[in-house]
Scaffold this active site. Structure first.
Site, PDB file in Angstrom:
ATOM      1  N   ASN A 253     101.636  15.848  98.583  1.00 16.89           N
ATOM      2  CA  ASN A 253     101.776  14.405  98.409  1.00 16.89           C
ATOM      3  C   ASN A 253     103.017  14.122  97.597  1.00 16.89           C
ATOM      4  O   ASN A 253     102.948  13.989  96.382  1.00 16.89           O
ATOM      5  CB  ASN A 253     100.536  13.848  97.689  1.00 16.89           C
TER       6      ASN A 253
ATOM      7  N   SER B 238      99.446   9.830  91.583  1.00 12.17           N
ATOM      8  CA  SER B 238     100.762   9.950  92.224  1.00 12.17           C
ATOM      9  C   SER B 238     100.972   8.893  93.313  1.00 12.17           C
ATOM     10  O   SER B 238     102.095   8.662  93.743  1.00 12.17           O
ATOM     11  CB  SER B 238     100.942  11.338  92.847  1.00 12.17           C
TER      12      SER B 238
ATOM     13  N   GLY C  43     102.658  13.357  89.289  1.00  9.83           N
ATOM     14  CA  GLY C  43     102.756  11.969  88.830  1.00  9.83           C
ATOM     15  C   GLY C  43     103.518  11.115  89.819  1.00  9.83           C
ATOM     16  O   GLY C  43     104.167  11.628  90.729  1.00  9.83           O
TER      17      GLY C  43
ATOM     18  N   HIS D  98     100.388  21.244  96.091  1.00 13.69           N
ATOM     19  CA  HIS D  98      99.283  21.151  95.136  1.00 13.69           C
ATOM     20  C   HIS D  98      98.346  22.356  95.224  1.00 13.69           C
ATOM     21  O   HIS D  98      97.421  22.360  96.038  1.00 13.69           O
ATOM     22  CB  HIS D  98      98.488  19.864  95.377  1.00 13.69           C
TER      23      HIS D  98
ATOM     24  N   GLU E  47      96.031  23.055  93.318  1.00 14.34           N
ATOM     25  CA  GLU E  47      94.676  22.628  92.935  1.00 14.34           C
ATOM     26  C   GLU E  47      94.009  21.862  94.091  1.00 14.34           C
ATOM     27  O   GLU E  47      92.807  21.566  94.023  1.00 14.34           O
ATOM     28  CB  GLU E  47      94.721  21.747  91.673  1.00 14.34           C
TER      29      GLU E  47
ATOM     30  N   CYS F  50     104.268  19.568  91.522  1.00 14.48           N
ATOM     31  CA  CYS F  50     104.758  18.348  92.170  1.00 14.48           C
ATOM     32  C   CYS F  50     105.770  17.599  91.309  1.00 14.48           C
ATOM     33  O   CYS F  50     106.884  18.077  91.165  1.00 14.48           O
ATOM     34  CB  CYS F  50     103.591  17.488  92.641  1.00 14.48           C
ATOM     35  N   LEU F  51     105.417  16.474  90.668  1.00  9.80           N
ATOM     36  CA  LEU F  51     106.383  15.822  89.782  1.00  9.80           C
ATOM     37  C   LEU F  51     106.822  16.822  88.710  1.00  9.80           C
ATOM     38  O   LEU F  51     107.991  16.870  88.319  1.00  9.80           O
ATOM     39  CB  LEU F  51     105.774  14.578  89.124  1.00  9.80           C
TER      40      LEU F  51
HETATM   41  N1  LIG Z   1     102.269  14.206  93.667  1.00  2.28           N
HETATM   42  C1  LIG Z   1     103.352  14.085  92.904  1.00  2.28           C
HETATM   43  O1  LIG Z   1     103.420  14.559  91.780  1.00  2.28           O
HETATM   44  C2  LIG Z   1     104.473  13.269  93.464  1.00  2.28           C
HETATM   45  C3  LIG Z   1     105.780  13.440  92.739  1.00  2.28           C
HETATM   46  C4  LIG Z   1     106.787  12.337  93.014  1.00  2.28           C
HETATM   47  N2  LIG Z   1     106.279  11.073  92.554  1.00  2.28           N
HETATM   48  C5  LIG Z   1     107.120  12.296  94.483  1.00  2.28           C
HETATM   49  O2  LIG Z   1     106.672  11.409  95.179  1.00  2.28           O
HETATM   50  O3  LIG Z   1     107.799  13.157  94.961  1.00  2.28           O
END
Ligand SMILES: NC(=O)CC[C@H](N)C(=O)O
Length: 382
Positions: free
Chosen positions: A309, A67, A239, A351, A353, A267-268
């Site tokens: 993140n 990511s 991602g 996250h 995980e 996240c993504l």
């Molecule tokens: N850690 C991720 O999946 C980040 C998701 C996406 N790229 C964002 O910055 O928001």
């Protein structure tokens, strides 16, 4: 000498070896800011989006998290490198330690780089590891001043310049997911529940979390039409970059949302679920990157401390009526996850995980598998 700390002593007063070989490099931001520092890692130039993380540990995990692709990472913790970098150790063909098989950041910015390291599983120094992947690092930077600037002005484009200048480059205009998603279909584990993992740049700890449970995991590339597969539950990974770049995943996901099989996104993956449901995403001013982000479970007073993140978020105002916010960030009120009101579809922007960070929300993998068990028993009685 550019270091903002006395060269001979680290922040804890420890003696620091003088590096006579150090070379000067610059960090240049798109607003014209120029900061001089010392090179560690590869002596090369690189451009990207400059983002900061306030996590105090976890650089081996952060640097290998896909990511972070395209980003120049600023670590606010004052001393970095002191515990070195572990050696590789594989489990079911994935790393036991790292979050992918390479470093993904474009560059690293730290205050004090500790050339000496000491840890029971350290195999090399952070600087040598960066060199292996030709990634530049700059140290001697006042990362707290830099972070204040990024908080005031928002995440900015930037570049680390060694000998040759490079143009600024906005990684959010690239399809980074296509660059980091693994080609081909891979199978892991032999548990009872068949879970398709759509790999948009998955962290390996997500795979480890599934393999600790009763799961057979089928990892497919980001643009794979998983709707043709036989599976019990669908998982959408984290991602890099702007989620709107993943049109193929969103289209396949829209088909899956017509069905009743459980879906979990991280996240993504959460952003893709929001987009596929018909909602919108937006770029946060400077993102959330740390190990201590508080989130509240909607409808309760329960708060979890989470690892995060991300630079984008789902705009909850745009969600259709059959979706709702599942978690809310207690610092800025932004969406930290969504859920469908009647179907077993849910996501987290944080996250669960971790790796690194607190593991308080790992139970969400169990909640997802409970939904899979319930779906299978309902399907069996129909
Ligand atoms: N850690 C991720 O999946 C980040 C998701 C996406 N790229 C964002 O910055 O928001």
């Amino acid at each position: 000498m550019a270091s903002s700390l006395p060269k001979e002593r680290g922040p804890g007063g420890e003696v620091h070896r003088q590096n006579d070989m150090s070379q000067t490099v610059k960090l240049i931001l798109e607003d014209g800011t120029e900061i001089q520092g010392e090179s560690f890692g590869a002596f090369t130039s690189a451009a990207g989006e400059v983002v900061f993380s306030t996590a105090m540990t976890g650089y081996p995990e952060n640097l290998t998290d896909p990511s972070f692709a395209g980003q120049i990472l600023v670590l606010t913790t004052p001393m970095v490198g002191n515990y070195g970098v572990p050696g590789e150790d594989l489990y079911e063909s994935i790393s036991k330690i790292f979050e992918s098989d390479k470093i993904h950041i474009a560059g690293l910015v730290v205050n004090y780089y500790s050339e000496e390291h000491s840890h029971w599983n350290a195999a090399k120094s952070l600087g040598d590891w960066l060199k292996e992947y030709n990634i530049p690092g700059i140290c001697g930077v006042d990362t707290r001043m830099l972070t204040k600037k990024l908080r005031e002005k928002g995440a900015m484009l930037g570049k680390i310049v060694a000998e040759d200048d490079v143009p600024f480059h906005d990684p959010n205009l690239d399809n980074l997911v296509a660059q980091v998603s693994q080609p081909g279909v891979q199978h892991f584990g032999s548990g009872q529940h068949k879970i398709v993992l759509v790999d948009c740049g998955t962290k390996t700890n997500i795979i480890r979390c599934f393999l600790e449970r009763d799961v057979e995991l089928i990892r497919v590339p980001w643009d794979y039409d998983f709707t043709t597969l036989d599976y019990d539950g669908l998982f959408l990974s984290n991602g890099p970059g702007d989620p709107k770049m993943c049109e193929a995943t969103i289209q396949h996901l829209q088909k899956a949302l017509q069905q009743d099989k459980p879906i979990f996104g991280i996240c993504l993956g959460s952003q893709l679920m929001g987009l596929a449901a018909g909602g919108d995403t937006f770029k946060l001013k400077y993102g959330h990157r740390s190990h201590n982000q508080p989130v509240k479970l909607t409808g309760t007073q329960r708060c979890y401390i989470t690892s995060q993140n991300h630079g984008f978020a789902v705009d909850t105002e745009t969600l259709p009526a059959d979706w709702t916010m599942l978690f809310e960030n207690l610092n800025d009120g932004t969406c930290e996850g969504i859920k469908h009101k009647t179907k077993p579809f849910f996501s987290t922007q944080f996250h669960p995980e971790a790796a690194g960070g607190p593991e308080d929300t790992e139970f969400l993998f169990d909640d997802f598998l409970k939904a899979v068990v319930a779906y299978k028993s309902n399907a069996g009685t129909k």
